[in-house]
Each structure stands twice: as C-alpha cells, then as structure tokens.
Design a protein around this motif. Sequence first.
Motif, mmCIF file in Angstrom:
data_model
loop_
_atom_site.group_PDB
_atom_site.id
_atom_site.type_symbol
_atom_site.label_atom_id
_atom_site.label_comp_id
_atom_site.label_asym_id
_atom_site.label_seq_id
_atom_site.Cartn_x
_atom_site.Cartn_y
_atom_site.Cartn_z
ATOM 1 N N PRO A 1 0.785 -1.233 0.000
ATOM 2 C CA PRO A 1 0.000 0.000 0.000
ATOM 3 C C PRO A 1 0.820 1.288 0.000
ATOM 4 C CG PRO A 1 0.066 -0.914 2.197
ATOM 5 C CD PRO A 1 0.765 -1.913 1.308
ATOM 6 N N PHE A 2 2.144 1.175 -0.148
ATOM 7 C CA PHE A 2 2.993 2.359 -0.086
ATOM 8 C C PHE A 2 3.726 2.564 -1.410
ATOM 9 C CE2 PHE A 2 3.026 0.179 4.079
ATOM 10 C CZ PHE A 2 2.249 1.079 4.789
ATOM 11 N N PRO A 3 3.819 3.786 -1.891
ATOM 12 C CA PRO A 3 4.476 4.028 -3.183
ATOM 13 C C PRO A 3 5.986 3.815 -3.178
ATOM 14 C CG PRO A 3 3.920 6.108 -2.128
ATOM 15 C CD PRO A 3 3.277 5.036 -1.309
ATOM 16 N N ASP A 4 6.585 3.795 -1.985
ATOM 17 C CA ASP A 4 8.040 3.641 -1.908
ATOM 18 C C ASP A 4 8.465 2.243 -1.471
ATOM 19 O OD1 ASP A 4 6.994 4.002 0.654
ATOM 20 O OD2 ASP A 4 8.747 5.084 1.395
ATOM 21 N N THR A 5 7.540 1.269 -1.573
ATOM 22 C CA THR A 5 7.869 -0.108 -1.185
ATOM 23 C C THR A 5 7.422 -1.072 -2.280
ATOM 24 O OG1 THR A 5 5.776 -0.300 0.015
ATOM 25 C CG2 THR A 5 7.722 0.367 1.289
ATOM 26 N N PRO A 6 8.248 -1.277 -3.295
ATOM 27 C CA PRO A 6 7.879 -2.196 -4.378
ATOM 28 C C PRO A 6 7.629 -3.617 -3.865
ATOM 29 C CG PRO A 6 9.801 -0.874 -4.968
ATOM 30 C CD PRO A 6 9.563 -0.646 -3.508
ATOM 31 N N ALA A 7 6.644 -4.279 -4.437
ATOM 32 C CA ALA A 7 6.304 -5.638 -4.014
ATOM 33 C C ALA A 7 7.395 -6.642 -4.374
ATOM 34 C CB ALA A 7 4.978 -6.059 -4.636
ATOM 35 N N THR A 8 8.371 -6.233 -5.170
ATOM 36 C CA THR A 8 9.458 -7.135 -5.559
ATOM 37 C C THR A 8 10.620 -7.120 -4.567
ATOM 38 O OG1 THR A 8 10.345 -5.337 -6.929
ATOM 39 C CG2 THR A 8 8.927 -6.964 -8.005
ATOM 40 N N GLU A 9 10.582 -6.226 -3.582
ATOM 41 C CA GLU A 9 11.674 -6.154 -2.609
ATOM 42 C C GLU A 9 11.620 -7.336 -1.653
ATOM 43 O OE1 GLU A 9 14.210 -4.212 -2.328
ATOM 44 O OE2 GLU A 9 13.755 -2.744 -3.876
ATOM 45 N N TRP A 10 12.786 -7.685 -1.085
ATOM 46 C CA TRP A 10 12.880 -8.846 -0.197
ATOM 47 C C TRP A 10 11.968 -8.719 1.019
ATOM 48 C CZ3 TRP A 10 13.963 -8.217 4.882
ATOM 49 C CH2 TRP A 10 14.605 -7.020 5.271
ATOM 50 N N TYR A 11 11.731 -7.495 1.455
ATOM 51 C CA TYR A 11 10.972 -7.280 2.678
ATOM 52 C C TYR A 11 9.461 -7.276 2.455
ATOM 53 C CZ TYR A 11 10.982 -2.492 0.793
ATOM 54 O OH TYR A 11 10.844 -1.387 -0.014
ATOM 55 N N ALA A 12 9.000 -7.358 1.216
ATOM 56 C CA ALA A 12 7.574 -7.229 0.913
ATOM 57 C C ALA A 12 6.690 -8.167 1.744
ATOM 58 C CB ALA A 12 7.337 -7.439 -0.579
ATOM 59 N N PRO A 13 7.011 -9.456 1.870
ATOM 60 C CA PRO A 13 6.140 -10.342 2.655
ATOM 61 C C PRO A 13 6.019 -9.928 4.123
ATOM 62 C CG PRO A 13 7.621 -11.608 1.262
ATOM 63 C CD PRO A 13 8.112 -10.201 1.226
ATOM 64 N N TYR A 14 7.116 -9.429 4.696
ATOM 65 C CA TYR A 14 7.103 -9.034 6.109
ATOM 66 C C TYR A 14 6.310 -7.742 6.294
ATOM 67 C CZ TYR A 14 10.844 -12.419 5.896
ATOM 68 O OH TYR A 14 11.563 -13.557 5.647
ATOM 69 N N LEU A 15 6.512 -6.808 5.399
ATOM 70 C CA LEU A 15 5.783 -5.555 5.487
ATOM 71 C C LEU A 15 4.291 -5.774 5.292
ATOM 72 C CD1 LEU A 15 5.611 -2.534 5.787
ATOM 73 C CD2 LEU A 15 6.364 -2.286 3.404
ATOM 74 N N LYS A 16 3.927 -6.639 4.354
ATOM 75 C CA LYS A 16 2.510 -6.917 4.132
ATOM 76 C C LYS A 16 1.878 -7.564 5.360
ATOM 77 C CE LYS A 16 -0.789 -8.802 0.814
ATOM 78 N NZ LYS A 16 -1.741 -9.220 1.862
ATOM 79 N N ALA A 17 2.584 -8.507 5.971
ATOM 80 C CA ALA A 17 2.052 -9.163 7.172
ATOM 81 C C ALA A 17 1.870 -8.162 8.302
ATOM 82 C CB ALA A 17 2.989 -10.285 7.606
ATOM 83 N N ALA A 18 2.829 -7.250 8.453
ATOM 84 C CA ALA A 18 2.732 -6.246 9.513
ATOM 85 C C ALA A 18 1.608 -5.254 9.230
ATOM 86 C CB ALA A 18 4.066 -5.514 9.651
ATOM 87 N N TYR A 19 1.469 -4.869 7.978
ATOM 88 C CA TYR A 19 0.402 -3.931 7.611
ATOM 89 C C TYR A 19 -0.969 -4.578 7.786
ATOM 90 C CZ TYR A 19 -2.375 -0.619 4.907
ATOM 91 O OH TYR A 19 -3.329 0.285 4.504
ATOM 92 N N ASP A 20 -1.119 -5.797 7.304
ATOM 93 C CA ASP A 20 -2.391 -6.501 7.433
ATOM 94 C C ASP A 20 -2.758 -6.744 8.896
ATOM 95 O OD1 ASP A 20 -2.580 -6.532 4.694
ATOM 96 O OD2 ASP A 20 -2.041 -8.657 4.470
#
Length: 243
Positions: free
Chosen positions: A85-104
């Motif tokens: 949901p953030f413009p500065d966090t591409p879903a292809t970055e290594w951290y995407a799964p962790y950020l999504k879990a934290a956001y959700d």
Amino acid sequence: MKKFLSLFFAAFFAFAGTAHARTFPDVSATHKNYEAIAALSEQGIIGGYPDGTFQPDKLINRVESLKIILLSLDYVISEAVSELPFPDTPATEWYAPYLKAAYDGDIVKGYPEGDFRPTNTVNLVESLKIVTLAGEIDPNTLYADLTEKPYNDVPVNEWFSKYMQYAKDHALLDSDRSGNVYPAKDMSRGDLVEIMYRLYFQEDASSGDGEDEWFTGDLDVIDENIDVTGDYLDDVDSFDPSL
C-alpha cells in the motif's frame, strides 16, 4: 496470529544447553549481544550478510526490524505479494512479505504523506511498540495506573512510559549507572535481537501458559506524536509511533 511459541521454546532451550552455537566472525564471545545473536541465528530467525558477517552494531532499519520481530513471534509469512500500500515499497523487494504481514496485522502504517520509508532507522520506543503490538501485549491496559517513571530519563506522563514499564518489568533493557535507557536512541541489529531473546527467555520461564504475560484482546494502533523536552530527545522533531 500465533501468540505463544511453545514449539520454538522447546527447541530454543534444547539449543541453549549446548556448548557451541552458530555465530558470526564479527560477533566474538565477549560481545554484549553474543548469546542472543547465537540463539536466534541457530533458530533461523536472523542471518548474516553475503560476506558472512552480522554487523551487530549497525543501525537497524524499519523493514529489517519487522522481519526479526515477526519471525521471532512465529507469524505466518506469505511468499506471494502482488502489491503493497505504499508508493516507496515495491512488491518485488525482499521485505515485501514481512511488510505486508505487519500492515495486514495493524502493526504498522505509513507516514501521513502515504509513504513508508523502509530504510529509515528505528529508535528504542518505536521498537518496543512494534514488539508489543505484534505480540498482542497492551501496556496501556497493564499499566493504566502508572504513577512512577520506569527509568530516570522516561517521564511518567509520556505515551511511551507504559511501554518502558513493560520492558523494565520483563528485564528487556539495561539502564546505565544513572538509570537512563535513552528512549530516542537508534537501535542496532544487536540491540533488537537482545530484546527478542530476552522476551523468549522470560516467556518460557514464566509459570503456567503465559496468559498473565500476554494480552489476548484486540489492539488498536495508537497514533500519537512525541512532544517531549529533554536532552535525550533533542534529535527527534516528530515521531509517528504507529510507524
């Protein structure tokens, strides 16, 4: 969300009894965080850099801290992330799964401008809030009647005072000789690993199933800003503790 780590604790304390543990060439046995780093490394929660080092004194950023905290608390991390949901966090970055879990999980949210700033560092009070939100611990309920400051440099009437009291009661931090913990200090990789290690230890060592240690209700994301005077916060102009 998993709140109790019985399987992990069983494996962890079996490991803790061994004489040798996996570690890193830049983390000597005399390093203050050696035991914590070795333990979490053995469990696969933390890893090193491509050159084999861990760099325990390097400042940790927002997404690195999320990975350590979520893996420590046994969150289910989905490998497939199509968007964030953030413009500065591409879903292809290594951290995407962790950020999504934290956001959700309502553990983090972005800045008012809409970005997340994944490489920004995190300070002590930010880290403690993420840890308690992720673990479903509610210091504001546990310490609703707090009347004494937990540490010399933590005022009793600040939003983060109760988080600091929880940390003190569970021996998550060490104060200096003056009783200060410097709540606005940036966290190093070793600092955060130490907090998670101590949280493991006290949770397993507590009697019963740990229900008296962990809040089991619903948590609302708190949205305050630090407005504190004092030398230890001179470098902090504003702060969004909800991240």
